[in-house]
Design an enzyme around this catalytic site. Structure first.
Site, PDB file in Angstrom:
ATOM      1  N   TYR A 196      36.610 -40.960  83.419  1.00 43.22           N
ATOM      2  CA  TYR A 196      37.934 -39.849  82.468  1.00 43.22           C
ATOM      3  C   TYR A 196      38.439 -41.068  81.948  1.00 43.22           C
ATOM      4  O   TYR A 196      39.487 -41.743  82.038  1.00 43.22           O
ATOM      5  CB  TYR A 196      38.826 -39.626  83.958  1.00 43.22           C
ATOM      6  CG  TYR A 196      40.063 -38.057  82.693  1.00 43.22           C
ATOM      7  CD1 TYR A 196      39.442 -37.126  82.288  1.00 43.22           C
ATOM      8  CD2 TYR A 196      41.137 -38.522  82.668  1.00 43.22           C
ATOM      9  CE1 TYR A 196      39.658 -36.835  81.068  1.00 43.22           C
ATOM     10  CE2 TYR A 196      42.083 -38.138  81.986  1.00 43.22           C
ATOM     11  CZ  TYR A 196      41.569 -36.691  81.133  1.00 43.22           C
ATOM     12  OH  TYR A 196      42.274 -35.864  80.033  1.00 43.22           O
TER      13      TYR A 196
ATOM     14  N   ASP B  42      40.734 -49.684  80.948  1.00 40.45           N
ATOM     15  CA  ASP B  42      41.032 -48.075  80.432  1.00 40.45           C
ATOM     16  C   ASP B  42      42.539 -48.286  81.632  1.00 40.45           C
ATOM     17  O   ASP B  42      41.585 -47.757  82.608  1.00 40.45           O
ATOM     18  CB  ASP B  42      40.977 -46.717  80.660  1.00 40.45           C
ATOM     19  CG  ASP B  42      41.284 -45.850  80.910  1.00 40.45           C
ATOM     20  OD1 ASP B  42      43.203 -45.728  80.734  1.00 40.45           O
ATOM     21  OD2 ASP B  42      40.788 -44.409  80.102  1.00 40.45           O
TER      22      ASP B  42
ATOM     23  N   LYS C 146      51.512 -43.506  80.312  1.00 40.08           N
ATOM     24  CA  LYS C 146      52.146 -43.237  81.614  1.00 40.08           C
ATOM     25  C   LYS C 146      53.014 -44.065  81.822  1.00 40.08           C
ATOM     26  O   LYS C 146      53.888 -44.193  81.772  1.00 40.08           O
ATOM     27  CB  LYS C 146      51.040 -42.804  82.578  1.00 40.08           C
ATOM     28  CG  LYS C 146      49.739 -41.963  82.831  1.00 40.08           C
ATOM     29  CD  LYS C 146      48.931 -41.962  84.264  1.00 40.08           C
ATOM     30  CE  LYS C 146      47.677 -41.207  83.949  1.00 40.08           C
ATOM     31  NZ  LYS C 146      48.194 -39.589  84.020  1.00 40.08           N
TER      32      LYS C 146
END
Ligand code: PMP
Length: 445
Positions: A151, A253, A280
């Site tokens: 993802y 990532d 985040k």
């Protein structure tokens, strides 16, 4: 522990139910993001404090989701709330840069091994979009490789084969790229190359065979699918060696995994990628994304670079996100990470003990502030193992635990428990008691 228990006060949910009725008329299915969906209706948040959220009906819930791992200090941390409030009175967004973006970029450069320069964006998705453009510009190649099941946000190229099904996923060693949404053009899918996670030989073969087409490999170095599958360190090492040799960029990532240590997952594993995407926690609870990496690669974003990647954005580098991010990241010193690690270890040890005491199948995964309990005995090495386990009962098992924990005042997501700095040993004991109770109930019925 008794003090924590008295803070949980479960009441009926009339206000939430009423809001959901209204929401269903104006938002598809009543939601504005899929992963917020819970049956029969979600609880609506009113406010948060530390690791607690109080919903609109006055129920208090301990938060182990932390808005998908972004709220590393929980909610309403006084220093972060204060800087946001002060900045709101100074300036919220403007075309002029602010000192906050310089400070946040300096902090990231000092901590994250691969980061020499940074560009900010507004989400992890956007960071991965820009990383794709930079990799293509720098290498002159167009194809992008990622792990099957990986993802990387909602960019349609990188969404390919996030959740493929057996009828379409093709051979295990050379997976077929499967669209994540109907209508995705085949021409786009043809630009994505799938790699089988943790299969060193097959991945190496694909990279070698297609080296002259592949610009970059994306991987979340910590986990696949919300923590359920972890890349082996040997797999990451192989990726680093092969990509370097073959002229392919390696992109970590770290949108989620930056929380694993002060220097991210890359620092902890001792593997330095060419580019790192972030999000985040670097926004201190406000929207953010970041791309960092080697100066020669990042210089393709330079204003006068040639060839050049164009990048701008209305809210890019806005002083609210930058101020909250810098303040929040500054609070994350070695002691804060040691505390997060200790609470995570306490939780994982507790889960193992409960599992042994109750004599039930299960596995405890995770590291640092990210823990996972799976009511499943078989090893899960890649996306396909996970898919079969989910279909075979793991999915139902996870949801049963999630809903029984919520009823006991503990908010989790799909087997994951994401910690925050305000959590104490008492909060973990409380959570373990709730877990023991929930699992006992499930296994006695
Ligand atoms: N990459 C990873 C590894 C993620 O976990 C996420 C978000 N869960 C994203 C990218 C996308 O970030 P955002 O939701 O900020 O677009």
């Amino acid at each position: 522990m008794s003090q924590v228990k008295s803070e949980v006060d479960t009441r009926p949910s009339a206000q939430s139910e009423g809001l959901f009725e209204r929401a269903k008329r104006v938002l598809p299915s009543g939601y504005t993001r899929d992963l917020a969906a819970v049956k029969p209706f979600p609880r609506y948040a009113d406010h948060g404090e530390g690791c607690w959220i109080t919903d609109v009906d006055g129920n208090r819930i301990i938060d182990f989701v932390n808005n998908f791992a972004s709220q590393i200090h929980g909610h309403a941390h006084p220093a972060v709330a204060d800087v946001i409030a002060k900045q709101a009175y100074r300036i919220t967004s403007t075309i002029m840069p602010s000192d906050w973006e310089v400070k946040l970029a300096e902090l990231l450069r000092e901590r994250i091994p691969s980061v020499e320069q940074v560009r900010f964006m507004n989400s992890g998705t956007e960071a991965n979009i820009v990383a794709t453009k930079v990799a293509r510009c720098f290498t002159g190649k167009t194809k992008i490789a990622k792990m099957e099941g990986g993802y990387h946000g909602q960019y349609d190229l990188l969404e390919g084969s996030y959740q493929p099904t057996p009828d379409k996923w093709g051979p295990v060693e050379t997976p077929t790229t499967v669209a994540n949404n109907p209508g995705t053009p085949q021409s786009l899918l043809d630009e994505l190359v799938l790699l089988p996670l943790n299969n060193l030989g097959a991945t190496r073969d694909i990279l070698r065979a297609r080296a002259n087409e592949i610009a970059a490999v994306f991987i979340d170095p910590f986990r696949l699918q919300l923590g359920l599958v972890q890349p082996d360190p040997a797999f990451l090492e192989m990726l680093r060696e092969e990509t370097e040799r073959l002229g392919i960029l390696l992109i970590f990532d770290e949108v989620l995994s930056l929380r694993i240590s002060r220097s991210g997952t890359q620092g902890k594993r001792g593997i330095v990628p060419d580019l790192t995407t972030m999000g985040k926690i670097i926004g201190g609870g406000l929207p953010v994304g970041g791309l960092g990496g080697r100066e020669d690669i990042m210089s393709t974003l330079g204003v006068e670079a040639s060839p050049k990647v164009k990048h701008s954005g209305t809210f890019t580098g806005n002083p609210m996100s930058m101020a909250a991010g810098y303040t929040s990241m500054s609070l994350l010193d070695e002691a804060a990470f040691a505390g997060l690690d200790a609470r995570g270890e306490q939780l994982r040890e507790g889960f193992r003990k409960i599992q042994a005491d109750l004599g039930i199948p299960g596995q405890v995964l995770g590291e640092a502030s990210f823990s996972v309990f799976l009511p499943w005995g078989e090893p899960i090495r890649n996306y396909r193992d996970l898919f079969q386990a989910m279909r075979g009962g793991l999915g139902e098992g996870i949801l049963a635990i999630q809903s029984k924990l919520l009823a006991r005042g503990v908010l989790t997501l799909r087997g994951g428990f994401i910690g925050s700095t305000p959590m104490t040993a008492d909060h973990i004991d409380f959570t373990l008691a709730a877990m023991k109770d929930a699992l006992s109930e499930i296994h006695s019925s």
